[in-house]
Design a protein around this motif. Structure first.
Motif, PDB file in Angstrom:
ATOM      1  N   ALA A  61      28.327   4.394 -61.189  1.00 38.07           N
ATOM      2  CA  ALA A  61      28.780   3.779 -59.919  1.00 38.07           C
ATOM      3  C   ALA A  61      28.106   4.756 -58.779  1.00 38.07           C
ATOM      4  O   ALA A  61      27.378   4.109 -57.751  1.00 38.07           O
ATOM      5  CB  ALA A  61      30.010   3.843 -59.632  1.00 38.07           C
ATOM      6  N   ASP A  62      28.082   6.039 -58.792  1.00 36.09           N
ATOM      7  CA  ASP A  62      27.618   6.870 -57.677  1.00 36.09           C
ATOM      8  C   ASP A  62      25.847   6.951 -57.747  1.00 36.09           C
ATOM      9  O   ASP A  62      25.426   6.832 -56.790  1.00 36.09           O
ATOM     10  CB  ASP A  62      28.088   8.348 -58.044  1.00 36.09           C
ATOM     11  CG  ASP A  62      29.657   8.724 -57.883  1.00 36.09           C
ATOM     12  OD1 ASP A  62      30.250   7.812 -57.133  1.00 36.09           O
ATOM     13  OD2 ASP A  62      29.984   9.663 -58.397  1.00 36.09           O
ATOM     14  N   ASP A  63      25.416   6.860 -58.831  1.00 35.73           N
ATOM     15  CA  ASP A  63      23.741   6.768 -59.054  1.00 35.73           C
ATOM     16  C   ASP A  63      23.613   5.235 -58.371  1.00 35.73           C
ATOM     17  O   ASP A  63      22.368   5.426 -57.523  1.00 35.73           O
ATOM     18  CB  ASP A  63      23.578   6.707 -60.346  1.00 35.73           C
ATOM     19  CG  ASP A  63      23.646   7.866 -61.005  1.00 35.73           C
ATOM     20  OD1 ASP A  63      23.787   9.076 -60.363  1.00 35.73           O
ATOM     21  OD2 ASP A  63      23.433   8.239 -62.391  1.00 35.73           O
ATOM     22  N   ASP A  64      24.146   4.252 -58.781  1.00 37.83           N
ATOM     23  CA  ASP A  64      23.701   2.988 -58.179  1.00 37.83           C
ATOM     24  C   ASP A  64      24.022   2.947 -56.592  1.00 37.83           C
ATOM     25  O   ASP A  64      23.070   2.310 -55.932  1.00 37.83           O
ATOM     26  CB  ASP A  64      24.598   1.784 -58.564  1.00 37.83           C
ATOM     27  CG  ASP A  64      24.076   1.435 -60.184  1.00 37.83           C
ATOM     28  OD1 ASP A  64      23.071   1.958 -60.596  1.00 37.83           O
ATOM     29  OD2 ASP A  64      24.776   0.560 -60.584  1.00 37.83           O
ATOM     30  N   ARG A  65      25.065   3.480 -55.949  1.00 39.90           N
ATOM     31  CA  ARG A  65      25.132   3.913 -54.552  1.00 39.90           C
ATOM     32  C   ARG A  65      23.941   4.425 -53.822  1.00 39.90           C
ATOM     33  O   ARG A  65      23.318   3.964 -52.910  1.00 39.90           O
ATOM     34  CB  ARG A  65      26.670   4.192 -54.356  1.00 39.90           C
ATOM     35  CG  ARG A  65      27.558   3.400 -54.395  1.00 39.90           C
ATOM     36  CD  ARG A  65      29.012   3.820 -53.511  1.00 39.90           C
ATOM     37  NE  ARG A  65      29.592   4.915 -54.462  1.00 39.90           N
ATOM     38  CZ  ARG A  65      30.405   4.739 -55.732  1.00 39.90           C
ATOM     39  NH1 ARG A  65      30.482   3.412 -55.863  1.00 39.90           N
ATOM     40  NH2 ARG A  65      30.828   5.557 -56.159  1.00 39.90           N
ATOM     41  N   ALA A  66      23.544   5.528 -54.644  1.00 35.65           N
ATOM     42  CA  ALA A  66      22.533   6.232 -53.958  1.00 35.65           C
ATOM     43  C   ALA A  66      21.316   5.461 -54.124  1.00 35.65           C
ATOM     44  O   ALA A  66      20.282   5.417 -53.341  1.00 35.65           O
ATOM     45  CB  ALA A  66      22.240   7.686 -54.941  1.00 35.65           C
ATOM     46  N   GLU A  67      21.023   4.611 -55.238  1.00 35.62           N
ATOM     47  CA  GLU A  67      19.694   3.816 -55.118  1.00 35.62           C
ATOM     48  C   GLU A  67      19.806   2.617 -54.219  1.00 35.62           C
ATOM     49  O   GLU A  67      18.902   2.417 -53.699  1.00 35.62           O
ATOM     50  CB  GLU A  67      19.589   3.274 -56.649  1.00 35.62           C
ATOM     51  CG  GLU A  67      19.389   4.187 -57.919  1.00 35.62           C
ATOM     52  CD  GLU A  67      18.016   4.935 -57.611  1.00 35.62           C
ATOM     53  OE1 GLU A  67      17.127   4.525 -56.749  1.00 35.62           O
ATOM     54  OE2 GLU A  67      17.713   5.691 -58.372  1.00 35.62           O
ATOM     55  N   ALA A  68      20.999   2.154 -54.027  1.00 41.44           N
ATOM     56  CA  ALA A  68      21.061   1.235 -53.081  1.00 41.44           C
ATOM     57  C   ALA A  68      20.974   1.796 -51.522  1.00 41.44           C
ATOM     58  O   ALA A  68      20.180   0.902 -50.757  1.00 41.44           O
ATOM     59  CB  ALA A  68      22.736   0.541 -52.818  1.00 41.44           C
ATOM     60  N   ARG A  69      21.127   3.137 -51.216  1.00 40.84           N
ATOM     61  CA  ARG A  69      20.874   3.515 -50.159  1.00 40.84           C
ATOM     62  C   ARG A  69      19.287   3.729 -50.042  1.00 40.84           C
ATOM     63  O   ARG A  69      18.700   3.515 -48.773  1.00 40.84           O
ATOM     64  CB  ARG A  69      21.350   4.899 -49.855  1.00 40.84           C
ATOM     65  CG  ARG A  69      22.736   4.748 -49.609  1.00 40.84           C
ATOM     66  CD  ARG A  69      23.451   6.085 -49.017  1.00 40.84           C
ATOM     67  NE  ARG A  69      23.459   7.180 -50.154  1.00 40.84           N
ATOM     68  CZ  ARG A  69      24.334   7.020 -51.053  1.00 40.84           C
ATOM     69  NH1 ARG A  69      25.389   6.195 -51.103  1.00 40.84           N
ATOM     70  NH2 ARG A  69      24.442   8.081 -52.084  1.00 40.84           N
ATOM     71  N   ALA A  70      18.659   4.235 -51.033  1.00 45.03           N
ATOM     72  CA  ALA A  70      17.116   4.067 -51.103  1.00 45.03           C
ATOM     73  C   ALA A  70      16.472   2.745 -50.795  1.00 45.03           C
ATOM     74  O   ALA A  70      15.413   2.454 -50.186  1.00 45.03           O
ATOM     75  CB  ALA A  70      16.743   4.849 -52.348  1.00 45.03           C
ATOM     76  N   LEU A  71      16.923   1.439 -51.514  1.00 44.98           N
ATOM     77  CA  LEU A  71      16.385   0.604 -51.326  1.00 44.98           C
ATOM     78  C   LEU A  71      16.518  -0.120 -49.903  1.00 44.98           C
ATOM     79  O   LEU A  71      15.711  -0.530 -49.228  1.00 44.98           O
ATOM     80  CB  LEU A  71      17.199  -0.520 -52.262  1.00 44.98           C
ATOM     81  CG  LEU A  71      16.610  -0.487 -53.859  1.00 44.98           C
ATOM     82  CD1 LEU A  71      17.866  -1.208 -54.499  1.00 44.98           C
ATOM     83  CD2 LEU A  71      15.383  -1.159 -54.055  1.00 44.98           C
ATOM     84  N   ALA A  72      17.721   0.205 -49.174  1.00 47.75           N
ATOM     85  CA  ALA A  72      17.964  -0.142 -47.885  1.00 47.75           C
ATOM     86  C   ALA A  72      17.112   0.609 -46.920  1.00 47.75           C
ATOM     87  O   ALA A  72      16.729  -0.031 -46.010  1.00 47.75           O
ATOM     88  CB  ALA A  72      19.402   0.355 -47.712  1.00 47.75           C
ATOM     89  N   ALA A  73      16.898   1.774 -47.249  1.00 46.04           N
ATOM     90  CA  ALA A  73      15.976   2.374 -46.420  1.00 46.04           C
ATOM     91  C   ALA A  73      14.607   1.898 -46.427  1.00 46.04           C
ATOM     92  O   ALA A  73      13.933   1.921 -45.331  1.00 46.04           O
ATOM     93  CB  ALA A  73      16.062   4.039 -46.840  1.00 46.04           C
ATOM     94  N   GLU A 141      10.165   1.837 -59.598  1.00 44.25           N
ATOM     95  CA  GLU A 141       9.853   2.671 -61.202  1.00 44.25           C
ATOM     96  C   GLU A 141      11.189   3.556 -61.319  1.00 44.25           C
ATOM     97  O   GLU A 141      11.536   3.641 -62.327  1.00 44.25           O
ATOM     98  CB  GLU A 141       8.535   3.333 -61.409  1.00 44.25           C
ATOM     99  CG  GLU A 141       7.487   2.232 -61.289  1.00 44.25           C
ATOM    100  CD  GLU A 141       6.030   3.009 -61.321  1.00 44.25           C
ATOM    101  OE1 GLU A 141       6.007   4.060 -60.875  1.00 44.25           O
ATOM    102  OE2 GLU A 141       5.251   2.151 -61.735  1.00 44.25           O
ATOM    103  N   ARG A 142      11.454   4.410 -60.420  1.00 39.36           N
ATOM    104  CA  ARG A 142      12.547   5.595 -60.493  1.00 39.36           C
ATOM    105  C   ARG A 142      13.698   4.721 -60.868  1.00 39.36           C
ATOM    106  O   ARG A 142      14.377   5.119 -61.776  1.00 39.36           O
ATOM    107  CB  ARG A 142      12.678   6.068 -59.156  1.00 39.36           C
ATOM    108  CG  ARG A 142      13.525   7.400 -59.376  1.00 39.36           C
ATOM    109  CD  ARG A 142      13.699   8.215 -58.285  1.00 39.36           C
ATOM    110  NE  ARG A 142      14.631   7.648 -57.133  1.00 39.36           N
ATOM    111  CZ  ARG A 142      14.239   6.991 -55.964  1.00 39.36           C
ATOM    112  NH1 ARG A 142      13.118   7.253 -55.649  1.00 39.36           N
ATOM    113  NH2 ARG A 142      14.999   6.511 -55.147  1.00 39.36           N
ATOM    114  N   LEU A 143      14.106   3.680 -60.009  1.00 40.81           N
ATOM    115  CA  LEU A 143      15.319   2.980 -60.357  1.00 40.81           C
ATOM    116  C   LEU A 143      15.198   2.209 -61.875  1.00 40.81           C
ATOM    117  O   LEU A 143      16.408   2.184 -62.388  1.00 40.81           O
ATOM    118  CB  LEU A 143      15.307   1.863 -59.393  1.00 40.81           C
ATOM    119  CG  LEU A 143      16.724   0.836 -59.466  1.00 40.81           C
ATOM    120  CD1 LEU A 143      18.101   1.712 -59.386  1.00 40.81           C
ATOM    121  CD2 LEU A 143      16.731  -0.213 -58.278  1.00 40.81           C
ATOM    122  N   LEU A 144      14.267   1.697 -62.441  1.00 41.49           N
ATOM    123  CA  LEU A 144      14.108   1.328 -63.406  1.00 41.49           C
ATOM    124  C   LEU A 144      14.414   2.362 -64.697  1.00 41.49           C
ATOM    125  O   LEU A 144      15.173   2.085 -65.747  1.00 41.49           O
ATOM    126  CB  LEU A 144      12.555   0.692 -63.742  1.00 41.49           C
ATOM    127  CG  LEU A 144      11.952   0.234 -65.237  1.00 41.49           C
ATOM    128  CD1 LEU A 144      13.102  -0.910 -65.690  1.00 41.49           C
ATOM    129  CD2 LEU A 144      10.673  -0.229 -65.161  1.00 41.49           C
TER     130      LEU A 144
END
Length: 178
Positions: A61-73, A141-144
């Motif tokens: 869950a924490d990792d996904d929240r960090a990835e969501a921030r990266a996508l939003a940015a 690719e990082r998210l994948l």
């Protein structure tokens, strides 16, 4: 000459920025729903022997929240708005939020594995579509890689003859990677 209002977008960027922003908003919704599902499922896990599963789900869950921030940015960098509106999340997400009875560890882990696999497939398609037209490919690719690692850790648990403790195996699980 570059326009300062274009932010990080340069003339060498060949992507359809509007279509890319729409794709990233779909991925953003999917990752947010995934993070909410991981968090919810972690709170449903019961029993001392299942605590490693709950801990892993919280980490996901924490990792996904960090990835969501990266996508939003990245959406912002492209000149668009990231859509975090809860009314739109479920409609755009590629995974559906599913709840289980407290303690249904098999269902919880299987659902998270299915969600991770859906996101792996979606991200594979996104990476192929974006290609080298935009630097967003590296973010995808990082998210994948992170989603593949989550699926790898969850996969053995979906087999009914394996004990719960095997979700983390003999290796230490850290920040979304086995």
């Amino acid at each position: 000459m570059w326009d300062p209002d274009d932010g990080p977008i340069t003339p060498s960027n060949r992507a359809d920025l509007s279509a890319l922003a729409r794709l990233l908003n779909v991925l953003l919704s999917s990752v947010i729903v995934s993070s909410l599902q991981y968090e919810h499922h972690a709170l449903l896990v019961r029993g001392l022997s299942a605590q490693p599963v709950a801990d892993y789900l919280f980490t996901c869950a924490d990792d996904d929240r960090a990835e969501a921030r990266a996508l939003a940015a990245r959406i912002r960098d492209l000149g668009f708005a990231a859509d975090h509106d809860p009314r739109h999340l479920a409609g755009r997400s590629r995974i559906s939020f599913q709840s289980f009875a407290a303690g249904d560890l098999t269902g919880i882990v299987a659902q998270n594995l299915v969600a991770a696999r859906i996101l792996v497939q979606t991200l594979q398609e996104a990476v192929r579509w974006v290609g080298d037209a935009d630097p967003t490919t590296r973010l995808l690719e990082r998210l994948l890689g992170a989603k593949e690692a989550q699926a790898c850790v969850l996969a053995p648990e979906s087999a009914p003859d394996r004990p719960v403790e095997q979700i983390t195996g003999d290796q230490e699980v850290t920040r979304g990677h086995p």
